[in-house]
Design a protein around this motif. Structure first.
Motif, PDB file in Angstrom:
ATOM      1  N   ALA A 390      56.505  31.960  44.335  1.00  0.00           N
ATOM      2  CA  ALA A 390      57.076  30.657  43.987  1.00  0.00           C
ATOM      3  C   ALA A 390      56.028  29.556  43.905  1.00  0.00           C
ATOM      4  O   ALA A 390      56.235  28.536  43.236  1.00  0.00           O
ATOM      5  N   GLN A 391      54.885  29.762  44.566  1.00  0.00           N
ATOM      6  CA  GLN A 391      53.810  28.774  44.523  1.00  0.00           C
ATOM      7  C   GLN A 391      52.821  29.048  43.397  1.00  0.00           C
ATOM      8  O   GLN A 391      51.879  28.272  43.207  1.00  0.00           O
ATOM      9  N   GLY A 392      53.015  30.143  42.681  1.00  0.00           N
ATOM     10  CA  GLY A 392      52.101  30.501  41.608  1.00  0.00           C
ATOM     11  C   GLY A 392      50.938  31.357  42.049  1.00  0.00           C
ATOM     12  O   GLY A 392      49.943  31.484  41.317  1.00  0.00           O
ATOM     13  N   ASN A 393      51.036  31.985  43.231  1.00  0.00           N
ATOM     14  CA  ASN A 393      49.971  32.849  43.726  1.00  0.00           C
ATOM     15  C   ASN A 393      50.188  34.289  43.290  1.00  0.00           C
ATOM     16  O   ASN A 393      51.318  34.807  43.381  1.00  0.00           O
ATOM     17  N   PRO A 394      49.149  35.001  42.863  1.00  0.00           N
ATOM     18  CA  PRO A 394      49.288  36.445  42.629  1.00  0.00           C
ATOM     19  C   PRO A 394      49.643  37.155  43.933  1.00  0.00           C
ATOM     20  O   PRO A 394      49.118  36.824  45.001  1.00  0.00           O
ATOM     21  N   GLN A 395      50.538  38.131  43.834  1.00  0.00           N
ATOM     22  CA  GLN A 395      51.006  38.849  45.020  1.00  0.00           C
ATOM     23  C   GLN A 395      50.514  40.289  45.002  1.00  0.00           C
ATOM     24  O   GLN A 395      50.543  40.943  43.959  1.00  0.00           O
ATOM     25  N   TYR A 396      50.101  40.766  46.188  1.00  0.00           N
ATOM     26  CA  TYR A 396      49.645  42.152  46.340  1.00  0.00           C
ATOM     27  C   TYR A 396      50.205  42.703  47.637  1.00  0.00           C
ATOM     28  O   TYR A 396      50.550  41.959  48.563  1.00  0.00           O
ATOM     29  N   SER A 397      50.315  44.023  47.719  1.00  0.00           N
ATOM     30  CA  SER A 397      50.777  44.660  48.956  1.00  0.00           C
ATOM     31  C   SER A 397      50.029  45.966  49.158  1.00  0.00           C
ATOM     32  O   SER A 397      49.692  46.669  48.189  1.00  0.00           O
ATOM     33  N   TYR A 398      49.763  46.275  50.422  1.00  0.00           N
ATOM     34  CA  TYR A 398      49.120  47.548  50.726  1.00  0.00           C
ATOM     35  C   TYR A 398      50.064  48.723  50.425  1.00  0.00           C
ATOM     36  O   TYR A 398      49.623  49.798  50.023  1.00  0.00           O
ATOM     37  N   ALA A 399      51.372  48.482  50.606  1.00  0.00           N
ATOM     38  CA  ALA A 399      52.333  49.571  50.420  1.00  0.00           C
ATOM     39  C   ALA A 399      52.371  50.063  48.974  1.00  0.00           C
ATOM     40  O   ALA A 399      52.673  51.231  48.718  1.00  0.00           O
ATOM     41  N   SER A 400      52.055  49.176  48.022  1.00  0.00           N
ATOM     42  CA  SER A 400      52.117  49.573  46.612  1.00  0.00           C
ATOM     43  C   SER A 400      50.810  50.166  46.086  1.00  0.00           C
ATOM     44  O   SER A 400      50.716  50.513  44.909  1.00  0.00           O
ATOM     45  N   SER A 401      49.825  50.286  46.942  1.00  0.00           N
ATOM     46  CA  SER A 401      48.506  50.763  46.505  1.00  0.00           C
ATOM     47  C   SER A 401      48.552  52.205  46.042  1.00  0.00           C
ATOM     48  O   SER A 401      49.355  53.022  46.531  1.00  0.00           O
ATOM     49  N   LYS A 402      47.668  52.519  45.102  1.00  0.00           N
ATOM     50  CA  LYS A 402      47.520  53.883  44.595  1.00  0.00           C
ATOM     51  C   LYS A 402      46.064  54.301  44.773  1.00  0.00           C
ATOM     52  O   LYS A 402      45.152  53.528  44.487  1.00  0.00           O
ATOM     53  N   MET A 403      45.861  55.530  45.246  1.00  0.00           N
ATOM     54  CA  MET A 403      44.507  56.010  45.492  1.00  0.00           C
ATOM     55  C   MET A 403      44.129  57.063  44.465  1.00  0.00           C
ATOM     56  O   MET A 403      44.907  57.971  44.165  1.00  0.00           O
ATOM     57  N   PHE A 404      42.923  56.930  43.901  1.00  0.00           N
ATOM     58  CA  PHE A 404      42.401  57.899  42.938  1.00  0.00           C
ATOM     59  C   PHE A 404      41.156  58.548  43.536  1.00  0.00           C
ATOM     60  O   PHE A 404      40.265  57.842  44.020  1.00  0.00           O
ATOM     61  N   PRO A 405      41.078  59.872  43.522  1.00  0.00           N
ATOM     62  CA  PRO A 405      39.916  60.534  44.122  1.00  0.00           C
ATOM     63  C   PRO A 405      38.640  60.246  43.343  1.00  0.00           C
ATOM     64  O   PRO A 405      38.675  59.929  42.143  1.00  0.00           O
ATOM     65  N   MET A 406      37.506  60.347  44.036  1.00  0.00           N
ATOM     66  CA  MET A 406      36.227  60.172  43.380  1.00  0.00           C
ATOM     67  C   MET A 406      36.031  61.294  42.364  1.00  0.00           C
ATOM     68  O   MET A 406      36.122  62.469  42.699  1.00  0.00           O
ATOM     69  N   PRO A 407      35.759  60.953  41.099  1.00  0.00           N
ATOM     70  CA  PRO A 407      35.632  61.992  40.079  1.00  0.00           C
ATOM     71  C   PRO A 407      34.210  62.563  40.019  1.00  0.00           C
ATOM     72  O   PRO A 407      33.235  61.897  40.385  1.00  0.00           O
ATOM     73  N   ALA A 408      34.124  63.806  39.554  1.00  0.00           N
ATOM     74  CA  ALA A 408      32.814  64.392  39.295  1.00  0.00           C
ATOM     75  C   ALA A 408      32.168  63.602  38.161  1.00  0.00           C
ATOM     76  O   ALA A 408      32.862  63.088  37.271  1.00  0.00           O
TER      77      ALA A 408
END
Length: 562
Positions: A390-408
């Motif tokens: 509501a204040q115009g701040n971008p919102q983030y959450s740890y719960a929505s995070s996605k992890m990608f493994p380190m690629p070769a």
């Protein structure tokens, strides 16, 4: 003078006649007097934590003193033998004196680095006492409406003032004021101005506005460029070196003392990324070594050019006691839920489960505002933006995070650039063939690779390229920065003053850029993790911005592909 290594022994005040030199020994609470010809010490007298000194025509000394007083510094007046005269004016509430000087008329000028950002004038009254005689400069300085807009008499962090015999006034500023006693803050660049006091007009101005500072293009307009605390406009029709105009100072230390940049090691915002959501600009910045990601929003109607603190993502607790409420272990984030730009403990969210696994990572923000964190050993994490609050701040959450493994082929990741429009990830880092070693802790690595269909879970390694790398040569050849624009990838070398250009479609090297004669055919190290950016202009040209730490500037390359 000698000071213990644990104390701040900097000389903070000097004044001299042909016979004597007066030196402020701040750490030892005294002014030391030397023979100006032989430098033999003549005497010393007690002054509480003295700073700048000005000599009056009657031979008395006016001193900024009490550098560590709880109520802030004040003005002292002394005979040259150290006798206190106790007739100095009491400064207005909120004044933070940083320098003093006498005009040829005998008027005493005191630079105020408090909210007024003015020069206070004092003259002798009929009773012989110094009395207020007006001010110089716009009240609130650069933060007068329009906030952050530079201009004549709009001072910003006065560090020094002085007059010549003709009465011209000289004002030095650094966007912060003198380095606070006992700190390592470096300021926000430098401005030196000269004003003709007869007409009150600007004579000349010199700008040196960037140091340990990168720059980034506004995605909506390549003529609009942001550094950590500045905005510039570019006129590409002008000759090299004449294209830029200083348009805005975006850090308001008075309105937003909780700006995370003011609490970082050097007190600067550093490396910027500019993004637009719903047409509105947002500024994301990294500190020098990418430990923290700061988020800022803009409201031109209420704050002019100023970037309003909006959020912060930290890989680990910040040293010291700021902010209150941060965890003692693990990563954390802050979002300005009430919109006041201040960090409240209730606005902090912690994520202790990751422990130290995210430490020494590298942040990247893609076009839609998703935040990516490349950890050295644990893969790459995406935090999707959850819209604006509501204040115009971008919102983030740890719960929505996605992890990608380190690629070769990587066994350590150093830098990433994710292009959301094509779902393409560019990675630089180290492999088993050339492994990471601690002596090259800030390098981008010897290998660059492109992966398509990154978010599918089964990305395709499209190509990989060997980057310039020879740690046995003199100077060493290593890499430090990456930027991607259009059909090209730009790689900054650390010690060898080159920007190498690769075709983003094939990974083939196209050539390199080096400093031209207009900058002395030389530049300094890129000394920050995100030290460069690039964009493609509407006419097809590519523009690349590169930090030059040694010479306190940003180099711009303008390239037309053949």
């Amino acid at each position: 003078l000698a000071a213990p290594s644990s104390s701040d022994g900097a000389v903070r005040g000097l004044a001299a006649t042909d016979a004597e030199l007066y030196v402020a020994d701040t750490a030892d609470n005294r002014i030391v007097v030397y023979d100006a010809q032989t430098m033999r010490q003549l005497r010393a007298f007690t002054v509480p934590t003295p700073g700048r000194i000005a000599l009056a025509t009657d031979g008395t000394l006016w001193v900024i003193q009490g550098m560590q007083d709880a109520n802030g510094p004040s003005i002292g007046h002394y005979r040259k033998d150290g006798t206190a005269l106790n007739d100095a004016p009491v400064l207005p509430a909120g004044t933070v004196p940083t320098d003093l000087a006498f005009a040829p008329s005998g008027q005493l000028s005191i630079a105020d680095n408090g909210p007024s950002q003015q020069i206070l004038l004092y003259a002798r009254s009929s009773s012989g006492q110094l009395a207020a005689a007006g001010t110089l400069g716009t009240r609130q300085g650069i933060f007068h409406v329009v906030e952050g807009a530079p201009g004549d008499w709009r001072f910003n962090g006065i560090t020094s003032i002085g007059y010549d015999q003709a009465g011209n006034l000289y004002v030095a500023q650094n966007g912060q004021g003198p380095r606070p006693y006992g700190t390592a803050l470096v300021g926000q660049g430098a401005v030196l101005e000269s004003y003709a006091m007869g007409t009150r007009t600007l004579g000349w101005r010199l700008d040196g506005l960037t140091f340990v500072d990168a720059a980034a293009f506004d995605p909506a307009n390549t003529a609009n460029v942001f550094t950590g605390s500045k905005r510039f406009t570019l006129d590409y029709s002008q000759v090299s070196g004449k294209q830029w105009t200083y348009a805005g100072f975006t850090l308001n230390r008075f309105a937003y003392p909780d700006d995370p940049a003011l609490h970082s090691t050097r007190g600067v915002r550093g490396s910027p990324m500019v993004r637009r959501f719903n047409g509105q600009p947002f500024l994301y910045t990294l500190d020098q070594y990418a430990h923290y990601l700061n988020i800022y929003r803009f409201s031109s109607a209420t704050d002019g050019e100023v970037a309003i603190p909006s959020g912060l993502l930290a890989q680990n607790p910040m040293p010291g006691n700021w902010p209150a409420g941060q965890p003692t272990y693990g990563e954390w984030m802050w979002r300005d839920a009430n919109g006041d730009g201040h960090v409240d403990a209730s606005e902090i969210t912690s994520n202790p489960s990751t422990g130290a696994t995210v430490g020494n990572g590298y942040w990247w923000v893609d076009t839609p505002g998703n935040v990516w964190l490349a950890t050295p050993l644990s893969g790459i994490r995406e935090m999707p933006m959850q819209g604006l609050d509501a204040q115009g701040n971008p919102q983030y959450s740890y719960a929505s995070s996605k992890m990608f493994p380190m690629p070769a082929p990587f066994n350590r990741i150093a830098r990433i650039v994710y292009v959301a429009e094509t779902d393409t990830m560019y990675i630089t880092g180290f492999t088993a063939n050339i492994p990471w070693d601690a002596s090259h802790w800030k390098e981008a690595g010897p290998v660059l690779a492109r992966y398509d269909n990154w978010s599918s879970g089964s990305p395709t390694l499209t190509w990989q390229a060997s980057l310039p790398w020879n740690t046995g040569s003199s100077p060493q050849v290593t890499t430090v920065g990456i930027a991607v624009a259009g059909n090209y990838v730009f790689i900054a070398e650390l010690y060898t003053q080159k920007v190498d250009v690769y075709d983003a479609r094939s990974g083939q090297i196209v050539g390199s850029m080096t400093p031209g004669a207009n900058v002395g055919n030389t530049s300094g190290w890129v000394d920050i993790y995100m030290g460069m950016s690039a964009a493609q202009r509407d006419n097809g040209d590519y523009v690349v911005l590169v930090e030059d730490d040694a010479r306190a500037k940003i180099l711009m390359y303008d390239w037309t592909p053949g």
